[in-house]
Design an enzyme around this catalytic site. Structure first.
Site, PDB file in Angstrom:
ATOM      1  CB  CYS A 159      -0.922   0.012   1.217  1.00  0.00           C
ATOM      2  SG  CYS A 159      -2.169  -1.288   1.227  1.00  0.00           S
ATOM      3  CG  HIS A 205      -0.314   3.504   4.575  1.00  0.00           C
ATOM      4  ND1 HIS A 205      -0.628   2.276   4.022  1.00  0.00           N
ATOM      5  CD2 HIS A 205       0.209   3.233   5.789  1.00  0.00           C
ATOM      6  CE1 HIS A 205      -0.307   1.322   4.851  1.00  0.00           C
ATOM      7  NE2 HIS A 205       0.201   1.869   5.933  1.00  0.00           N
TER       8      HIS A 205
END
Length: 482
Positions: free
Chosen positions: A76, A131
């Site tokens: 990710c 993230h």
């Protein structure tokens, strides 16, 4: 060079005329689903066979271009970094999902797509998972975004709240053995605006994740309507939470399909995309908005949330095709023909350069940028991609290289939980005749070493010229003189 002077110098270069001949810069909307596997959507062979049709997304695919060879990075964080910087994540120290407690994120030296577009007068917003930095100094509102609502890290952490109670996610363990908030603090959903301190809105847990995509959609569509009414170009980046594990739908969708939580979640994903598309139409900006719908990774590897990767073998966290190939749809009326399908290689880093040029911005020239402009392919001006291949890293390991229809593996790792095995001799697969990468064709095809190793050699030479940033590098960061 001082980091602030460097940014001012970059902004001064962003006065180029608008690309592609458009009268006004396009609005840009990116809907990025989290670990949406290749074979989930109806337009990619899924839909009804996964328990839920996806009519809104499938219609979007009919209205633009659908790629069957869109490639992402293995995890990710690397994919999101590549999207927003146009650089393979090995360059920026974001090559793996960060672990709680360790320094993480993009240095402020990186120039994100949001920064490039903001300099062109765009309103910029992100709703969902960042993230790319869990410290406040590296939140998205410090890296080009005007507003943000979402989480700094990952959705795995919602399962902490289910570890000490009976639930459908984890067995009851007892409070002494389970998560204790005094030892590891809860994670939060944040709201932030540029030049303002962020605020913790509520805890990230099983209940708040279920309703998060509805909140993201509501805020993103309000942003679209507000800026459309003001006549201001906008960049709306919507990294949804679904179908990241634990794959649980909004309560409004629970039981909707009768085919379980995964199918209910798929139905919700289609609905959220439809809400964004409807907002563009209602705001009167549909015709001048470039819309991308994609996934950051291949499907989940963990049962019962394991994704359907279509014909490809493997999982994310690997360089198998199931880990690299993801769905990708782009619609831009008047610029991209409807109903186009291409199997040409495109990488997620290419979106940075392509979208920057579509907005009339120039990419930075003081660093290595790996993304290439793919608008000629998307628009039908040319049949071939502007890239022939790319190196595939898994974390900091060069695991494979793709070149045209060939794939050369240096490390074998089929699934996320497998141990990576360095190969004594690389294995070669023809991705047209061997979709599941099962038949090594190296013997008799050693000629392939020349073009594939040229890809690797060229990339490694660029790492020598522009040394990569080490993971955990603090700010301020300034590259060493070359």
């Amino acid at each position: 060079m001082n980091i602030h002077l460097s940014r001012l110098a970059l902004l001064a270069t962003l006065s180029a005329p608008l690309a592609y001949g458009q009268a006004a810069p396009p609005n840009i909307v990116i809907m990025l689903y989290d670990n949406l596997a290749y074979g989930e959507l109806g337009s990619y062979g899924g839909g009804v066979i996964r328990g839920a049709e996806t009519p809104r997304i499938d219609r979007l695919a009919e209205e633009g271009i659908r790629l069957t060879n869109f490639n992402v990075e293995a995890q990710c964080t690397p994919s999101r970094s590549a999207l927003l910087t146009g650089r393979f994540s090995i360059r920026s120290g974001t090559y793996r999902v960060p672990r709680a407690g360790a320094p993480d994120g993009l240095t402020l030296w990186e120039q994100t797509l949001a920064e490039l577009l903001s300099a062109r007068g765009y309103a910029t917003g992100i709703w969902g998972k960042w993230h790319l930095g869990s410290s406040e100094a590296r939140f998205p509102t410090h890296q080009g975004f005007d507003e943000w609502y979402g989480v700094p890290r990952t959705y795995d952490e919602v399962m902490w709240s289910g570890s000490d109670q009976a639930s459908d996610l984890t067995p009851a363990m007892g409070s002494k053995q389970g998560w204790n908030e005094n030892l590891v603090p809860a994670q939060y959903i944040y709201e932030a605006r540029k030049d303002e301190a962020p605020s913790q809105v509520k805890k990230l847990d099983l209940a708040s994740k279920r309703t998060l995509d509805a909140e993201l959609t509501e805020r993103a569509t309000a942003f679209i309507k507000r800026n459309a009414a003001a006549g201001k170009p906008f960049f709306a980046y919507i990294p949804f939470s679904l179908p990241h594990m634990p794959t649980q739908p909004n309560p409004e969708f629970a039981g909707k399909t009768g085919n379980g939580s995964w199918a209910d979640s798929l139905a919700e994903m289609d609905h959220r995309a439809g809400q964004v598309l409807d907002a563009l139409k209602a705001a009167g900006v549909e015709q001048n908005t470039l819309v991308i719908l994609a996934s950051d990774n291949g499907g989940e590897a963990t049962y019962p949330w394991r994704g359907a990767n279509g014909p490809w073998r493997g999982t994310y966290f690997t360089a198998m095709e199931a880990g690299l190939r993801a769905p990708f749809i782009l619609r831009w009326p008047g610029h991209v023909p409807a109903g186009k399908v291409s199997n040409e290689i495109v990488h997620i880093v290419d979106l940075y350069t392509t979208l920057a040029h579509a907005a009339g911005a120039e990419v930075p020239k003081d660093r290595a940028v790996d993304g290439v402009d793919q608008m000629a392919l998307f628009s039908g001006q040319q049949a071939n991609s502007n890239r022939e291949g790319f190196p595939a890293y898994v974390a900091d390991r060069l695991t494979a290289v793709k070149w045209r229809n060939w794939k050369l593996h240096f490390i074998q790792q089929d699934e996320m939980y497998d141990i990576p095995q360095t190969l004594a001799f690389p294995r070669l697969y023809n991705l047209l005749t061997d979709l599941r990468e099962e038949h090594d064709l190296m013997i008799g095809n050693t000629w392939i070493l020349k073009p594939t190793m040229e890809v690797v050699g060229g990339f490694k030479a660029s790492l020598e010229k522009y040394p990569p940033i080490e993971a955990g590098t603090p700010d301020p960061y300034t590259p060493a003189s070359r």
